[in-house]
Structure formats: structure tokens, C-alpha cells
Write an enzyme that holds these catalytic residues in place. Structure first.
Site, mmCIF file in Angstrom:
data_model
loop_
_atom_site.group_PDB
_atom_site.id
_atom_site.type_symbol
_atom_site.label_atom_id
_atom_site.label_comp_id
_atom_site.label_asym_id
_atom_site.label_seq_id
_atom_site.Cartn_x
_atom_site.Cartn_y
_atom_site.Cartn_z
ATOM 1 N N HIS A 1 -14.114 5.793 -39.152
ATOM 2 C CA HIS A 1 -13.995 7.094 -38.541
ATOM 3 C C HIS A 1 -12.753 7.456 -37.928
ATOM 4 O O HIS A 1 -12.569 8.033 -37.158
ATOM 5 C CB HIS A 1 -15.142 7.054 -37.262
ATOM 6 C CG HIS A 1 -16.690 6.997 -38.018
ATOM 7 N ND1 HIS A 1 -17.319 7.946 -38.526
ATOM 8 C CD2 HIS A 1 -17.410 5.973 -38.084
ATOM 9 C CE1 HIS A 1 -18.404 7.458 -38.965
ATOM 10 N NE2 HIS A 1 -18.468 6.197 -38.489
ATOM 11 N N GLY B 1 0.921 -1.134 -0.358
ATOM 12 C CA GLY B 1 0.060 0.099 0.003
ATOM 13 C C GLY B 1 0.728 1.364 0.116
ATOM 14 O O GLY B 1 2.297 1.204 -0.060
#
Ligand code: M6R
Length: 615
Positions: free
Chosen positions: A505, A99
Site C-alpha cells: 500500500h 522545566g
């Protein structure tokens, strides 16, 4: 991400620690280390890179001790070198940490002013110095750790050894998972029960804010404290993870084993939901009134997000309910407008993904109803959600998600039928035939897997490619995204997935001889349009790999002139309802065999972590 192991034993723990760390390798890491306490000294060995480097070091410089901690580090603060590898230690304590300590910078400045000297760039080292400082002030180890915890901000799990208390290991969690393993004459603590699976199945999951003191004397006992410092008892459970379930068996990689496990785990997952006699889908312990819902938002990351995209097609078509699919890492940066009659479905294999957890917290703050779909029932996401559905994929060790993804799809497919039936949207005959399609799936997948050698051959023409395009239309579009993600994760070839209709596109500008294109083109309601896209790609000279079925293959051969540019793989014809699950198998196999030819680290691809527990 980082992995923690701690062992208190009546035997030497050096090789145990390494064994445990090997089982945590899947989480992703770039350095590793272990520490023990012996003869009132902390002994520590650390190394950058893979565990093999640490093992080589230990061969020359072994360490003794019956109590120890180990760590695999995925670099956040500071480079992936030996100095930053865990355990971090002073003369008095050694610490491993998962962490992030968010306020480490200020704490470091304060400690430096007091004369503490730092040796690494990590946030972890402040924990070592804080505990040491309190010990110097006369606190006992437990008190010193408890005081330190009040100084820290962030999400973390810790395991700590003390030079002057050689019988004690303290571990604690706040935002990162931690599980205790219990055996006669041995205690373990780890970020994942996988680490000690061959040694014990008796486990106890720590709750948020819990701290545990493991003691060798008397008689290998442990005492748990909750976040307020009060002694507490937590239930003991039997872990489903066995030594066998975390072995590679005869496979060269976990990923390949996990691909081949899909017929079994999909069948198990379906059986957990479907009553085969009356065809009813039952969701145990999930009490939601589906008729009152006006909207569903699905929130997830990576591959789990793609499972959500598939579910959107299913829920809208078969359950008649509007669905939004959200990337968890963005969800909390908007100001989501949540309808009181909507349900949020959070999908996460690990159940620990920090962004998905953060979305969950936001939803809970807004008193919003959450259903979690996880593979790990003890995970943080499962514990915090109002309702939980579980995939029965078993432990997934390969970083690239395979069986967890298809198991998620199986649950979501069942859920769409269940909701559709309860809302009266789906006709009974259609319901029955779609249930039958799901029942037939494991057999179909076995059939595709029997031809896995085909993909080994196909992979040869991809190894020199630097870019690759995946196209799908309708319900196979998310599988094009998933195929591209699998390829980039493990082969490091740049790949993108597009809705075939989007080709014109923009992405069509990229197409030339050097860019292979993989098209998912089953004979379904979207096929004719996909066929046109296929022609457009061929006309621009690209090599095409077409994943299709017999009927579509014939059409392609009739209509496309330059068939020499096309490789066609024929899959069983299936109802479009189950196409996304079946068509996932070939894109997984293709990515696997391309990566195999490229010689990459398939199970632990560079820079990736299995569960992403930092933002
Ligand atoms: O454990 P989660 O399902 O929450 O993980 C989400 C993603 O990190 C994960 O799916 C990632 O994209 C995988 N490496 C994909 O193979």
C-alpha cells in the site's frame, strides 16, 4: 532532559558536582555548568557541549566552595551555547532550573522596565532577576524564593545559592521531580537519586509544590515546606539505586549492559508477579474488578507506546477485552469519550514523561480509573495513578530503552493472563502453558545473547545504508516499529517499521538495492503471508535480513530463489505469545552494533533526552 544537582558538604564540592552531573548525562544535554559560594562570592563555570569541556575549563579555572549547584541543560529557550548554560546568576544568587517558565516573556519585559539587564535567551534568567529583586527589597532568601514562586507559571524544579547566605541552598519542585539525599555532614538534592547514588541511599522525595532549605549550619539539616508554605515532614526511604547499579561495569556502553541484563530483570519482574508453586499471577495492591471492564485504553509515548501495541494483541486474544492504544501527546487534543467501565493503562519507564502525565491529569479530571506501569515507583505518574505496577528493570541509563521495554512486555503479558483467567476467557491448560512460556523466556534470551557476535558481522552491511525498512506481521508488527525506532535513535539511519501487509500500500515503492529490509518472520500463524512479502522484497532487489526460527528458515530456503540476497538469523522456536519479547533482542543488538560501527554517541544520542519533561 536537564539534570540538577545541589550539594552542601564539609568538603570542597567542585569534583563532587562533576561526578553527580556525569551520572545525569544519560538524561540528554548540550551544555553544562556549576556554581559555588565561597568568600561571599558566587563562582561559576559553564561550557557548551559535553561535560569534558566543563572539566577542561575547571582544570584551568578551578572553583572553591563547600556548597554548590550543577546542571546539564537540554536546550529549549535559546541556543546550546555557554551564555544560555546554567547556572544563571546575578551578583547575589545563582539558579539551576529544569522545566519551562511559561510566562517568562511577560516577566522579562516587566523586569527590563525596572532596569534588569539580561545576558541570555533563557526563560530561567527571569527567576534570577525576580529573586534578586525581592532580596533588594529586603526579603530574606526563603521569602524571596517563595514570592518568586508565586510569580512563575509552568512546570519546573530549581536549586538556588545565595552570595550572602553561604550556608544555605534552597530547592523546590513544581511539575519536575526532585529528590533529597541525606548523609552525615552532607546533603544532596537532584532530579534523580542516580546522581548521588554512590554517596547515600537515604532519600526523601519532594512532593508537588514542596520547597526545601538545606543548611550547613547547624549540623547539616534540612527543613521542608509544602505548597502552602507550612513546615512539613516527608518519609525517608532507602533508594534501591546503588553505585554499582549505575556503573557500566565491563561494558563499553550502558545500552549494551542493559541489553545483557534482560534475562535477569525479566526473571526478577516475573518473580515479582508469579507464584511459581501454584502458577498464580498476583498484582500486589491492584484492586480492579476485571469482570466489569468493557474496554482498556493504553496511553504512552515512544517505546512504551509500542509496548502498548503488543499488549493490545495479548489482551484482545487472551483476555477477550477491547483495547485502544493511544499516543499520549495526542490524547488530550481529542475529546476522548471515556466509558465509565473502562480502565486506562499508562505506560512510562521514567514515570515523568510530560505528555503521559498530561493525559493522566485529563483522566483524573474525568474521574477515570488509571493503572500506571512504571519503572520508577516514586515517579510523578506512579504517585498520581490509582493503581501501580512496577517493572523491575533497575535504573536504565542508555537513552534508548531496552530492558525497560522488555520488562514492560513481561508485566503486560502477565496482566493479560491474569485478566483472561479472571474473566474465564482463557482455558486452564492454555494458561499453564503460556505461564511456562514466560518462565522459559529468560533462558531463551540468554541463548540469543550468547550469539551476539553474529549481529556484529551483520551490522557491517548496514553502515552505508541511508534508509532501512522493518517488517512484521501480527504480534511482531510492533517489534518492527521498535526495531526501526532503535535504529534511528542511535545510528541516525532513517528507518521505518511497517506491518508487512501494508508493504503493497505504499512503502514498496521505496525498495531498491540500496534499502536493506529486516523481516521478523517466525514460524507462526502469520508466517505464510509474511513469506509472500519476503518474495516481493527479494523480487525488487533489496538485501534482506530475516529474523526467524529453524522451521521457517527451512521454508524460506526451499521457496525463495535468490537466497544469496538473504541473511538468515535463526532464533529459538517459541510460542507466538512470547515472540514479541524474544524478537526484541535481535533488533536491539542489530541497532547497537550498527551504531557502534558508525561511531555515534550510543548512550546519549544527539538531540534526545531520557525523560521528556517538556512538551
Ligand atoms: O519514560 P517513558 O517510557 O515515558 O518514555 C517514553 C519515550 O520517550 C521513550 O520510550 C523513548 O521513545 C525512548 N528513547 C525509546 O528508546
Amino acid at each position: 532532559m536537564c539534570g540538577i544537582i545541589g550539594i552542601v558538604s564539609d568538603k570542597q564540592v567542585e569534583s563532587y558536582l562533576i561526578d553527580g552531573l556525569k551520572r545525569l548525562e544519560y538524561r540528554g544535554y548540550d551544555s553544562a555548568g556549576i556554581a559555588t559560594v565561597n568568600d561571599h562570592q558566587i563562582h561559576r563555570r559553564r561550557s557548551a557541549g559535553k561535560l569534558g569541556n566543563l572539566q577542561a575549563l575547571l582544570q584551568h579555572e578551578p572553583i572553591q566552595g563547600q556548597i554548590g549547584i550543577g546542571h546539564t541543560r537540554w536546550a529549549t529557550h535559546g541556543a546550546a551555547n555557554t551564555e544560555n548554560a546554567h547556572p544563571h546568576s546575578s551578583r547575589e544568587v545563582a539558579v539551576v532550573h529544569n522545566g519551562i517558565i511559561e510566562n517568562f516573556f511577560d516577566l522579562k519585559k516587566q523586569l527590563q522596565k525596572k532596569g534588569h539587564k539580561f545576558e541570555s535567551d533563557t526563560d530561567t534568567e527571569v527567576i534570577v532577576h525576580l529573586i534578586t529583586d525581592y532580596l533588594h527589597q529586603g526579603d530574606q532568601p526563603l521569602k524571596a524564593v517563595q514570592k518568586t514562586l508565586t510569580d512563575l507559571h509552568g512546570a519546573f524544579a530549581l536549586a538556588i545559592l545565595f552570595k550572602d547566605d553561604p550556608n544555605t541552598l534552597i530547592a523546590t519542585r513544581q511539575g519536575s521531580p526532585l529528590v533529597l539525599g541525606i548523609k552525615e555532614n552532607e546533603l544532596f538534592v537532584s532530579s534523580d537519586a542516580v546522581a548521588f547514588a554512590p554517596w547515600t541511599q537515604q532519600v526523601c522525595y519532594l512532593e508537588e509544590g514542596d520547597l526545601v532549605v538545606l543548611s550547613k549550619e547547624p549540623k547539616f539539616n534540612y527543613v521542608l515546606y509544602d505548597r502552602t508554605g507550612h513546615k512539613v515532614e516527608r518519609p525517608l526511604r532507602r533508594s534501591q539505586i546503588t553505585g554499582e547499579s549505575v556503573s557500566k561495569a565491563e561494558y563499553s556502553h550502558y545500552m549494551l549492559k542493559e541489553i545483557f541484563e534482560q534475562p535477569t530483570v525479566l526473571s526478577d519482574t516475573l518473580q515479582s508477579l508469579l507464584n511459581f508453586e501454584n502458577q498464580m499471577i498476583t498484582l500486589k495492591d491492584v484492586n480492579i474488578d476485571w469482570n466489569t471492564l468493557d474496554r482498556i485504553q493504553i496511553i504512552a509515548c515512544g517505546t512504551s507506546y509500542y509496548a502498548g501495541l503488543v499488549a493490545k494483541y495479548w489482551f484482545e486474544k487472551w483476555a477477550g477485552i477491547a483495547v485502544d492504544v493511544e499516543i499520549a501527546s495526542e490524547f488530550r487534543y481529542r475529546n476522548p469519550v471515556l466509558s465509565p467501565n473502562s480502565l486506562s493503562i499508562l505506560i512510562s519507564q521514567s514515570g515523568e514523561t510530560i505528555d503521559t502525565l498530561a493525559a493522566l491529569s485529563l483522566l483524573k479530571e474525568n474521574e477515570h480509573q488509571v493503572l500506571a506501569l512504571v519503572n520508577v515507583p516514586e515517579s510523578s505518574i506512579a504517585r498520581k495513578a490509582d493503581h501501580v505496577l512496577q517493572t523491575l528493570a533497575g535504573p536504565e541509563i542508555g537513552v534508548a530503552s531496552t530492558k525497560a521495554f522488555t520488562s514492560q512486555l513481561m508485566v503486560l503479558a502477565c496482566l493479560s493472563l491474569k485478566i483472561g483467567r479472571e474473566r474465564g476467557v482463557i482455558k486452564p491448560d492454555t494458561y499453564d502453558s503460556l505461564v511456562q512460556a514466560l518462565v522459559s523466556l529468560p533462558g531463551m534470551i540468554s541463548h540469543v545473547l550468547q550469539n551476539s557476535e553474529d549481529y556484529q558481522k551483520l551490522a557491517l552491511s548496514f553502515t552505508t545504508a541511508r534508509n532501512c525498512l522493518y517488517l512484521g506481521r501480527g504480534i511482531t508488527y510492533p517489534i518492527a516499529l521498535e526495531g526501526a525506532l532503535k535504529l534511528k535513535e542511535i545510528s541516525y539511519i532513517h528507518a521505518e517499521g511497517y506491518a508487512a501487509g501494508e508493504l503493497k500500500h505504499g512503502p514498496i515503492a521505496l525498495i531498491d538495492l540500496t534499502m536493506p529490509v529486516v523481516v521478523l518472520a517466525p514460524y507462526d500463524e502469520w508466517f505464510e503471508k509474511t513469506l509472500s512479502n519476503l518474495q516481493e522484497v527479494i523480487a525488487r532487489g533489496a538485501q534482506l535480513l530475516c529474523l526467524t526460527d529453524q522451521k521457517a528458515a527451512e521454508k524460506i530456503k526451499q521457496q525463495v530463489k535468490s537466497v544469496c540476497q538473504i541473511e538468515i538469523v535463526v532464533l529459538p522456536f517459541v510460542d507466538s505469545f512470547i515472540e514479541p519479547i524474544l524478537y526484541t533482542i535481535p533488533v536491539q543488538l542489530l541497532a547497537y552494533y550498527i551504531a557502534l560501527l558508525k561511531g555515534t554517541d550510543i548512550d546519549q544520542p544527539r538531540n534526545l533526552a531520557k525523560s521528556v519533561t517538556v512538551e
